[in-house]
Design an enzyme around this catalytic site. Structure first.
Site, short mmCIF file in Angstrom:
data_model
loop_
_atom_site.label_atom_id
_atom_site.label_comp_id
_atom_site.label_asym_id
_atom_site.label_seq_id
_atom_site.Cartn_x
_atom_site.Cartn_y
_atom_site.Cartn_z
N THR A 1 38.00 54.49 106.70
CA THR A 1 38.94 53.38 106.86
C THR A 1 39.31 53.17 108.32
O THR A 1 39.22 52.05 108.85
CB THR A 1 40.22 53.64 106.04
N ASP B 1 33.52 48.01 104.43
CA ASP B 1 34.93 48.32 104.22
C ASP B 1 35.20 48.86 102.82
O ASP B 1 36.19 49.56 102.60
CB ASP B 1 35.78 47.06 104.49
N ASP C 1 35.27 53.16 101.66
CA ASP C 1 36.37 54.14 101.56
C ASP C 1 36.86 54.29 100.14
O ASP C 1 37.12 55.40 99.67
CB ASP C 1 37.52 53.78 102.50
N GLY C 2 36.94 53.16 99.42
CA GLY C 2 37.38 53.22 98.03
C GLY C 2 36.40 53.97 97.14
O GLY C 2 36.80 54.76 96.28
N ARG D 1 37.08 57.55 95.16
CA ARG D 1 36.88 57.74 93.72
C ARG D 1 35.91 58.89 93.44
O ARG D 1 36.12 59.66 92.49
CB ARG D 1 36.38 56.43 93.09
N ASP E 1 44.61 51.82 103.92
CA ASP E 1 43.55 50.82 103.80
C ASP E 1 44.10 49.41 103.97
O ASP E 1 43.54 48.59 104.69
CB ASP E 1 42.86 50.96 102.44
N ASP F 1 43.35 46.86 107.11
CA ASP F 1 42.79 45.52 106.85
C ASP F 1 43.54 44.46 107.64
O ASP F 1 42.95 43.50 108.14
CB ASP F 1 42.87 45.19 105.35
#
Length: 210
Positions: free
Chosen positions: A32, A66, A69-70, A74, A87, A91
């Site tokens: 991030t 981008d 990171d998510g 997870r 995050d 942004d």
């Protein structure tokens, strides 16, 4: 709209990269912060110096990445409130840098008739675009929802990218000027849509409490 419909595709494309990041021990928060830093630097260098096509390619890659990171969060079961906050905050930095760089491009490179329209349009898009996520965050802060609107973050970035691409290929600077103003208007409409959604929820809540 694109932020919701594009998630399955992004997961398919970047899933292997996310797994590689996990194996290398790269955390979601690192991705991030580094991604945001590179986006800010790239935007503020390439666009104001009129290197539109190269800037478009590099910034587009960084913005697309981008979502990594998510996925990493997870995969490592490391999703957290701090990560979500970080995050979202990063942004805002990235978006501000991108649209500020369009203002700078307007000043340094736009043709004389379009200069003021590019600069003011990009500034308006920056301002109204920053209110879009704030409206949602504020709604969620009081226990409501506002995830609606015709111009969410992905939509705004794609639209802006198309404008940059058209001008980068030699089309009239009016495409950037008009495009920025259209984007500002769409962002403003999105804010109104979110305000209306929250108003309706508040009104419904008051009716239930009577």
């Amino acid at each position: 709209m694109l932020s919701r419909t594009g998630r399955p595709l992004a997961k398919t494309i970047f899933g292997p990269i996310a797994h590689a990041c996990v194996k290398l021990g790269i955390s979601a928060n690192t991705i991030t912060v580094v991604g945001t830093f590179l986006t800010v630097i790239t935007s503020l260098y390439f666009f104001p110096t009129n290197q539109l096509l190269l800037g478009f390619v590099i910034v587009s890659i960084l913005v697309i990445f981008d979502n990594l990171d998510g996925q990493v969060a997870r995969l490592t079961n490391s999703s957290s409130t701090w990560g979500a906050f970080l995050d979202s905050t990063m942004d805002r930095f990235a978006d501000a840098a991108i649209f500020a760089s369009f203002v700078a491009w307007g000043y340094t490179s736009a043709s004389e008739p379009t200069r003021i329209w590019v600069m003011t349009g990009a500034l308006a898009a920056l301002v109204f675009g920053s209110v879009v996520p704030y409206a949602r965050a504020r709604a969620e802060g009081v226990g409501l929802t506002a995830s609606v609107g015709i111009a969410e973050r992905a939509d705004r970035l794609v639209f802006a990218g198309i404008c940059v691409l058209l001008v980068g290929f030699g089309l009239s600077h009016w495409f950037m000027a008009i495009g920025m103003w259209i984007l500002a208007i769409l962002s403003f409409i999105t804010v109104i849509q979110r305000m209306h959604t929250v108003f309706q929820q508040c009104k419904a809540g008051e009716s239930e409490g009577e």
